[in-house]
Enzyme design. Structure first.
Site, PDB file in Angstrom:
ATOM      1  N   ASP A  10      36.112  24.818  -0.488  1.00  0.00           N
ATOM      2  CA  ASP A  10      34.875  24.782   0.297  1.00  0.00           C
ATOM      3  C   ASP A  10      34.581  26.218   0.716  1.00  0.00           C
ATOM      4  O   ASP A  10      35.448  27.105   0.632  1.00  0.00           O
ATOM      5  CB  ASP A  10      35.056  23.891   1.540  1.00  0.00           C
ATOM      6  N   SER A  11      33.371  26.417   1.220  1.00  0.00           N
ATOM      7  CA  SER A  11      33.013  27.735   1.733  1.00  0.00           C
ATOM      8  C   SER A  11      33.852  28.095   2.965  1.00  0.00           C
ATOM      9  O   SER A  11      34.005  29.258   3.288  1.00  0.00           O
ATOM     10  CB  SER A  11      31.542  27.737   2.127  1.00  0.00           C
ATOM     11  N   TYR A  42      27.925  29.529   2.963  1.00  0.00           N
ATOM     12  CA  TYR A  42      27.275  29.663   1.656  1.00  0.00           C
ATOM     13  C   TYR A  42      25.833  29.139   1.726  1.00  0.00           C
ATOM     14  O   TYR A  42      24.980  29.560   0.968  1.00  0.00           O
ATOM     15  CB  TYR A  42      27.997  28.814   0.597  1.00  0.00           C
ATOM     16  N   GLY A  43      25.619  28.184   2.618  1.00  0.00           N
ATOM     17  CA  GLY A  43      24.395  27.378   2.589  1.00  0.00           C
ATOM     18  C   GLY A  43      23.099  28.109   2.883  1.00  0.00           C
ATOM     19  O   GLY A  43      22.018  27.573   2.661  1.00  0.00           O
ATOM     20  N   CYS A  73      32.165  20.719  -0.977  1.00  0.00           N
ATOM     21  CA  CYS A  73      31.126  21.519  -0.343  1.00  0.00           C
ATOM     22  C   CYS A  73      29.783  21.040  -0.902  1.00  0.00           C
ATOM     23  O   CYS A  73      29.568  21.098  -2.125  1.00  0.00           O
ATOM     24  CB  CYS A  73      31.362  22.987  -0.689  1.00  0.00           C
ATOM     25  N   GLU A 151      31.945  25.379  13.234  1.00  0.00           N
ATOM     26  CA  GLU A 151      32.936  26.445  13.014  1.00  0.00           C
ATOM     27  C   GLU A 151      33.351  27.096  14.344  1.00  0.00           C
ATOM     28  O   GLU A 151      34.438  27.630  14.466  1.00  0.00           O
ATOM     29  CB  GLU A 151      32.383  27.522  12.067  1.00  0.00           C
ATOM     30  N   CYS A 185      26.746  17.723   4.014  1.00  0.00           N
ATOM     31  CA  CYS A 185      27.551  18.933   4.156  1.00  0.00           C
ATOM     32  C   CYS A 185      28.884  18.485   4.738  1.00  0.00           C
ATOM     33  O   CYS A 185      28.910  17.676   5.676  1.00  0.00           O
ATOM     34  CB  CYS A 185      26.846  19.899   5.102  1.00  0.00           C
ATOM     35  N   THR A 186      29.982  19.008   4.198  1.00  0.00           N
ATOM     36  CA  THR A 186      31.297  18.525   4.620  1.00  0.00           C
ATOM     37  C   THR A 186      31.678  18.969   6.034  1.00  0.00           C
ATOM     38  O   THR A 186      32.691  18.525   6.568  1.00  0.00           O
ATOM     39  CB  THR A 186      32.375  18.949   3.599  1.00  0.00           C
ATOM     40  N   HIS A 187      30.865  19.822   6.633  1.00  0.00           N
ATOM     41  CA  HIS A 187      31.095  20.157   8.051  1.00  0.00           C
ATOM     42  C   HIS A 187      30.568  19.054   8.989  1.00  0.00           C
ATOM     43  O   HIS A 187      31.002  18.942  10.130  1.00  0.00           O
ATOM     44  CB  HIS A 187      30.362  21.448   8.427  1.00  0.00           C
TER      45      HIS A 187
END
Ligand code: DGL
Length: 275
Positions: A10-11, A42-43, A73, A151, A185-187
């Site tokens: 992932d980023s 990255y997005g 990601c 994050e 989005c995996t976040h």
């Protein structure tokens, strides 16, 4: 072959939401994770840069001899889909498994999609949903502030900043009466409670990490690549920024506190050496 690891990247740390599910679904598998924490996000970058980073990340995992690569990601899966054809090992992103789960889940045929700007601009989830069922109506919204919130640890459903950001991004979609929302989005699963509190119980949230872990298990099963040993697999984590930064946040994504075997890699240097 079957004892070789599954490579996941992932980023940043969002892909750990997929690792968490992989550990549940395939506990005997060895996993190598790469989080490009020095270059996240990255997005909000150009397609050209995202593709270049994605290929470098995949090359790193290939250098570790993995048997399957998962781009955990939404951004990479949306923008660098050529990885499906170009890698020498089986590959999956998150778009196909997640879109399939949403198509199965919707009752009223109205699906919302949230992701990074690059993901939403690509319309990757939308195209896949309509390929599967053209009668479905799709609503998309880019949510760039969700990634830095997560994050930086702003994840509580009671946090006023989180609540306000969720409301700002999702108020239009709420009016459309969607019954299913793709967390593209995996976040985003990390703030799923805040999202669900705002949209209400009638909206099913589809977690891209979870759906992709189930899909990956199928790929390995069909290819005869499942690790059939009876021992619990190992997880090794690599990041391109500091290991300390990873340790501070990884628990939140993995949902538990564990002793991590984590190491730093210099992705720029590595990319040059693998050329
Ligand atoms: N985890 C990435 C994704 O799924 C988002 C983070 C980023 O913008 O790099 O899209």
């Amino acid at each position: 072959m079957s004892e070789q690891a599954i490579g996941v990247f992932d980023s940043g740390l969002g892909g750990l939401t997929a690792v968490k599910e992989l550990i549940k679904v395939l506990p005997q598998e060895n996993i190598i994770y790469f989080g490009d924490t020095a270059r996240v996000p990255y997005g909000t970058r150009s397609d050209k840069t995202i593709k270049m980073y994605a290929h470098q990340d995949a090359d790193f995992l290939l250098s570790k001899g993995v048997k399957l690569i998962i781009a955990a990601c939404g951004t990479v899966s949306s923008v660098a889909s050529e990885l499906y054809d170009e890698l020498p090992v089986p590959f999956t992103g998150v778009v196909i498994p997640t879109a399939s789960a949403a198509v199965k889940a919707t009752r009223n045929g109205k699906i919302g999609i949230i992701g990074t700007p690059a993901t939403v601009n690509s319309s990757s989830y939308k195209k896949e949903i309509l390929r599967q069922n053209e009668r479905i109506t799709v609503f998309q919204q880019a949510c760039p502030l969700f990634v830095p919130l997560v994050e930086n640890g702003f994840i509580s459903a009671d946090d006023p900043i989180v609540k306000l950001t969720v409301e700002r991004y999702l108020s239009e979609m709420k009016k459309e009466n969607i019954d299913t929302l793709i967390l593209g989005c995996t976040h985003f699963p990390i703030i799923a409670k805040a999202i669900s509190d705002y949209l209400g119980r009638g909206v099913t949230l589809i977690d891209s990490g979870k759906e992709t872990a189930l899909y990956a298990a199928n790929i390995l099963g069909n290819a005869g690549l499942l690790n059939t040993s009876n021992t619990i697999g190992s997880c090794k984590y690599y990041v391109s920024d500091t290991v300390e930064g990873f340790r501070k946040t990884a628990d939140v994504f993995l949902g538990k506190s564990v002793e991590y075997e984590a190491a730093h890699i210099n992705i720029d240097k590595l990319a040059k050496s693998l050329k």
